[in-house]
Scaffold this active site. Structure first.
Site, PDB file in Angstrom:
ATOM      1  CD1 TRP A  19      -2.575   1.726   0.466  1.00  0.00           C
ATOM      2  CD2 TRP A  19      -1.843   2.018   2.569  1.00  0.00           C
ATOM      3  NE1 TRP A  19      -3.191   2.839   0.989  1.00  0.00           N
ATOM      4  CE2 TRP A  19      -2.765   3.039   2.270  1.00  0.00           C
ATOM      5  CE3 TRP A  19      -1.267   1.977   3.847  1.00  0.00           C
ATOM      6  CZ2 TRP A  19      -3.116   4.027   3.197  1.00  0.00           C
ATOM      7  CZ3 TRP A  19      -1.606   2.951   4.764  1.00  0.00           C
ATOM      8  CH2 TRP A  19      -2.514   3.965   4.438  1.00  0.00           C
ATOM      9  CE1 TYR A  47      -4.266  -1.189  -0.775  1.00  0.00           C
ATOM     10  CE2 TYR A  47      -2.516  -2.802  -1.009  1.00  0.00           C
ATOM     11  CZ  TYR A  47      -3.581  -2.298  -0.301  1.00  0.00           C
ATOM     12  OH  TYR A  47      -3.952  -2.886   0.873  1.00  0.00           O
ATOM     13  CG  HIS A 105      -9.618  -3.813  -0.415  1.00  0.00           C
ATOM     14  ND1 HIS A 105      -8.699  -3.281  -1.281  1.00  0.00           N
ATOM     15  CD2 HIS A 105      -9.110  -3.563   0.822  1.00  0.00           C
ATOM     16  CE1 HIS A 105      -7.702  -2.757  -0.609  1.00  0.00           C
ATOM     17  NE2 HIS A 105      -7.933  -2.910   0.680  1.00  0.00           N
ATOM     18  CG  ASN A 136     -10.771  -4.414   6.146  1.00  0.00           C
ATOM     19  OD1 ASN A 136     -10.093  -4.126   7.137  1.00  0.00           O
ATOM     20  ND2 ASN A 136     -10.330  -4.222   4.907  1.00  0.00           N
ATOM     21  CD  GLN A 157      -4.722  -8.232   3.727  1.00  0.00           C
ATOM     22  OE1 GLN A 157      -4.670  -7.013   3.552  1.00  0.00           O
ATOM     23  NE2 GLN A 157      -4.260  -9.090   2.833  1.00  0.00           N
ATOM     24  N   PRO A 185       0.711  -4.693  10.477  1.00  0.00           N
ATOM     25  CG  PRO A 185       2.330  -6.119   9.545  1.00  0.00           C
ATOM     26  CD  PRO A 185       1.261  -5.115   9.180  1.00  0.00           C
ATOM     27  NE  ARG A 232      12.662   1.331   9.225  1.00  0.00           N
ATOM     28  CZ  ARG A 232      12.070   2.496   9.435  1.00  0.00           C
ATOM     29  NH1 ARG A 232      11.123   2.907   8.617  1.00  0.00           N
ATOM     30  NH2 ARG A 232      12.410   3.230  10.468  1.00  0.00           N
ATOM     31  CD  GLU A 235      14.208  -3.551  11.626  1.00  0.00           C
ATOM     32  OE1 GLU A 235      14.795  -2.643  10.981  1.00  0.00           O
ATOM     33  OE2 GLU A 235      13.510  -3.324  12.634  1.00  0.00           O
ATOM     34  CG  ASN A 236      10.099  -5.239   8.506  1.00  0.00           C
ATOM     35  OD1 ASN A 236      10.580  -4.951   9.601  1.00  0.00           O
ATOM     36  ND2 ASN A 236       9.487  -4.354   7.738  1.00  0.00           N
TER      37      ASN A 236
HETATM   38  N1  LIG Z   1      -6.909  -5.133   3.515  1.00  0.00           N
HETATM   39  C1  LIG Z   1      -6.861  -3.861   3.871  1.00  0.00           C
HETATM   40  O1  LIG Z   1      -7.880  -3.160   3.980  1.00  0.00           O
HETATM   41  C2  LIG Z   1      -5.535  -3.262   4.204  1.00  0.00           C
HETATM   42  C3  LIG Z   1      -5.471  -2.038   4.906  1.00  0.00           C
HETATM   43  C4  LIG Z   1      -4.217  -1.528   5.220  1.00  0.00           C
HETATM   44  C5  LIG Z   1      -3.069  -2.216   4.840  1.00  0.00           C
HETATM   45  N2  LIG Z   1      -3.153  -3.387   4.129  1.00  0.00           N
HETATM   46  C6  LIG Z   1      -1.938  -4.123   3.675  1.00  0.00           C
HETATM   47  O2  LIG Z   1      -1.074  -4.331   4.770  1.00  0.00           O
HETATM   48  C7  LIG Z   1       0.196  -3.768   4.485  1.00  0.00           C
HETATM   49  C8  LIG Z   1       0.883  -3.297   5.746  1.00  0.00           C
HETATM   50  O3  LIG Z   1       0.107  -2.367   6.460  1.00  0.00           O
HETATM   51  P1  LIG Z   1       0.474  -0.796   6.501  1.00  0.00           P
HETATM   52  O4  LIG Z   1       1.184  -0.445   5.281  1.00  0.00           O
HETATM   53  O5  LIG Z   1      -0.794  -0.100   6.851  1.00  0.00           O
HETATM   54  O6  LIG Z   1       1.385  -0.629   7.798  1.00  0.00           O
HETATM   55  P2  LIG Z   1       2.624  -1.389   8.492  1.00  0.00           P
HETATM   56  O7  LIG Z   1       3.220  -2.409   7.622  1.00  0.00           O
HETATM   57  O8  LIG Z   1       2.181  -1.766   9.852  1.00  0.00           O
HETATM   58  O9  LIG Z   1       3.642  -0.173   8.672  1.00  0.00           O
HETATM   59  C9  LIG Z   1       4.256   0.452   7.602  1.00  0.00           C
HETATM   60  C10 LIG Z   1       5.017   1.663   8.152  1.00  0.00           C
HETATM   61  O10 LIG Z   1       6.009   1.211   9.084  1.00  0.00           O
HETATM   62  C11 LIG Z   1       7.308   1.628   8.679  1.00  0.00           C
HETATM   63  N3  LIG Z   1       8.210   0.475   8.910  1.00  0.00           N
HETATM   64  C12 LIG Z   1       8.337  -0.643   8.154  1.00  0.00           C
HETATM   65  N4  LIG Z   1       9.219  -1.493   8.707  1.00  0.00           N
HETATM   66  C13 LIG Z   1       9.678  -0.904   9.829  1.00  0.00           C
HETATM   67  C14 LIG Z   1      10.603  -1.274  10.827  1.00  0.00           C
HETATM   68  N5  LIG Z   1      11.243  -2.438  10.768  1.00  0.00           N
HETATM   69  N6  LIG Z   1      10.824  -0.413  11.863  1.00  0.00           N
HETATM   70  C15 LIG Z   1      10.174   0.770  11.928  1.00  0.00           C
HETATM   71  N7  LIG Z   1       9.261   1.182  11.015  1.00  0.00           N
HETATM   72  C16 LIG Z   1       9.032   0.357   9.972  1.00  0.00           C
HETATM   73  C17 LIG Z   1       7.202   2.007   7.218  1.00  0.00           C
HETATM   74  O11 LIG Z   1       8.040   3.095   6.918  1.00  0.00           O
HETATM   75  P3  LIG Z   1       9.240   2.979   5.844  1.00  0.00           P
HETATM   76  O12 LIG Z   1       8.609   2.750   4.510  1.00  0.00           O
HETATM   77  O13 LIG Z   1       9.897   4.314   5.987  1.00  0.00           O
HETATM   78  O14 LIG Z   1      10.093   1.842   6.298  1.00  0.00           O
HETATM   79  C18 LIG Z   1       5.732   2.446   7.097  1.00  0.00           C
HETATM   80  O15 LIG Z   1       5.591   3.817   7.405  1.00  0.00           O
HETATM   81  C19 LIG Z   1      -0.144  -2.651   3.484  1.00  0.00           C
HETATM   82  O16 LIG Z   1       0.993  -2.175   2.816  1.00  0.00           O
HETATM   83  C20 LIG Z   1      -1.145  -3.351   2.623  1.00  0.00           C
HETATM   84  O17 LIG Z   1      -0.495  -4.229   1.714  1.00  0.00           O
HETATM   85  C21 LIG Z   1      -4.364  -3.925   3.827  1.00  0.00           C
END
Ligand SMILES: NC(=O)c1ccc[n+]([C@@H]2O[C@H](COP(=O)([O-])OP(=O)(O)OC[C@H]3O[C@@H](n4cnc5c(N)ncnc54)[C@H](OP(=O)(O)O)[C@@H]3O)[C@@H](O)[C@H]2O)c1
Length: 261
Positions: A19, A47, A105, A136, A157, A185, A232, A235-236
């Site tokens: 995303w 996206y 979605h 959701n 999801q 996550p 990262r 790391e992840n």
């Molecule tokens: N089904 C749905 O409705 C729905 C909704 C939301 C999300 N999603 C999916 O879930 C994925 C993940 O969720 P998300 O993007 O909302 O949030 P997330 O993965 O929880 O967090 C992403 C954020 O954390 C930072 N980050 C990543 N790795 C890190 C680390 N090791 N240490 C510190 N900060 C770190 C990233 O910044 P940097 O880029 O600067 O590293 C980014 O700002 C989305 O990309 C999407 O594919 C699905």
């Protein structure tokens, strides 16, 4: 790579969220992620990056069959004809013949759920998607979907991290054999500054984010963290060489008042 099973579908325990990743950055991050060992990429029609996800996959040199791709149909395409067209358009953008996992979605109360699920099952039977699922969906909708869908659902999801108790949804998924896939996550990066996670991480030489992701996969949850930073990415995914104790698991779950499974 560890997997989480949902009604016969094996979903890699860690995937790359995409995303907000766009253009060249998206293609480059997907390519690098696959080179580092990621085998699950999460995208969605909304996206606006399916094309770049496909480009990154092809540039990585990893065989298509070794990659698990999830994409999602947006709520405005939930009528039967629209849903099939939308799935075909996703395949064209990804330049693939089959999606590994196709999700609804978000719920859309304006279209009867049984109608949409019938169309989703049809897409699967036509060979456009290997597996299907939802996103959701809370407990009541999971129950309704499982009863109405002519094909097994592989997963729900949904948002999950240490600041959000999802025990009831986790239980409903387990009851119906659905895998639980956690989005956001690492709470959109918020876990980075968490003192409990950092203190636990010190004992294992791991970061707060790694402890958080490990806490998820130890609950048999698949997690799809997103990053635009190469360091990262490593790391992840570097969370399979340590194990949190039962006490650690409980302490992390207590942050949101949830109970670990
Ligand atoms: N089904 C749905 O409705 C729905 C909704 C939301 C999300 N999603 C999916 O879930 C994925 C993940 O969720 P998300 O993007 O909302 O949030 P997330 O993965 O929880 O967090 C992403 C954020 O954390 C930072 N980050 C990543 N790795 C890190 C680390 N090791 N240490 C510190 N900060 C770190 C990233 O910044 P940097 O880029 O600067 O590293 C980014 O700002 C989305 O990309 C999407 O594919 C699905």
């Amino acid at each position: 790579m560890n997997v989480v099973a949902g009604n016969g579908t094996e979903i890699p325990a860690i995937g790359l969220g995409t995303w907000e990743l766009r253009g060249r950055t998206c293609a480059r991050i997907v390519e690098q992620a696959l080179r580092l060992g990621y085998r699950h990429i999460d995208t969605a029609q909304i996206y606006d990056n399916e094309r770049e996800v496909g480009e990154g996959m092809r540039a990585s040199g990893v065989r298509r069959d070794d990659i698990f791709v999830t994409t999602k149909v947006w709520t405005t395409h939930f009528r039967p004809g629209d849903l099939e067209r939308s799935a075909k358009e996703s395949l064209v953008r990804l330049r693939m013949t089959e999606i590994d996992l196709l999700l609804l979605h978000w719920p859309n109360p304006q279209v009867p759920l049984a109608e949409t699920l019938g169309a989703l099952a049809k897409v699967k039977r036509a060979g456009l998607a290997r597996s299907i699922g939802v996103s959701n969906f809370g407990v009541a909708l999971i129950e309704e979907a499982v009863a109405a869908c002519p094909e097994p659902l592989a997963c729900d999801q949904i948002e999950y991290h240490p600041y959000l108790d999802q025990a009831d949804v986790i239980e409903a998924c387990a009851r119906h054999g659905l895998a639980f896939v956690a989005y956001s996550p690492i709470a959109k990066g918020r876990v980075k500054g968490d003192r409990v996670l950092a203190r636990i991480g010190d004992r294992y030489r791991k970061t707060a984010a790694q402890v958080c992701l490990r806490w998820l996969v130890q609950q048999n949850v698949s997690a799809i963290p997103r990053t635009a930073k190469l360091e990262r990415l490593q790391e992840n995914i570097d969370i399979f060489d340590f194990e949190l104790s039962g006490e650690d698991m409980q302490e992390i779950s207590a942050i949101a008042g949830a109970k670990p499974r």
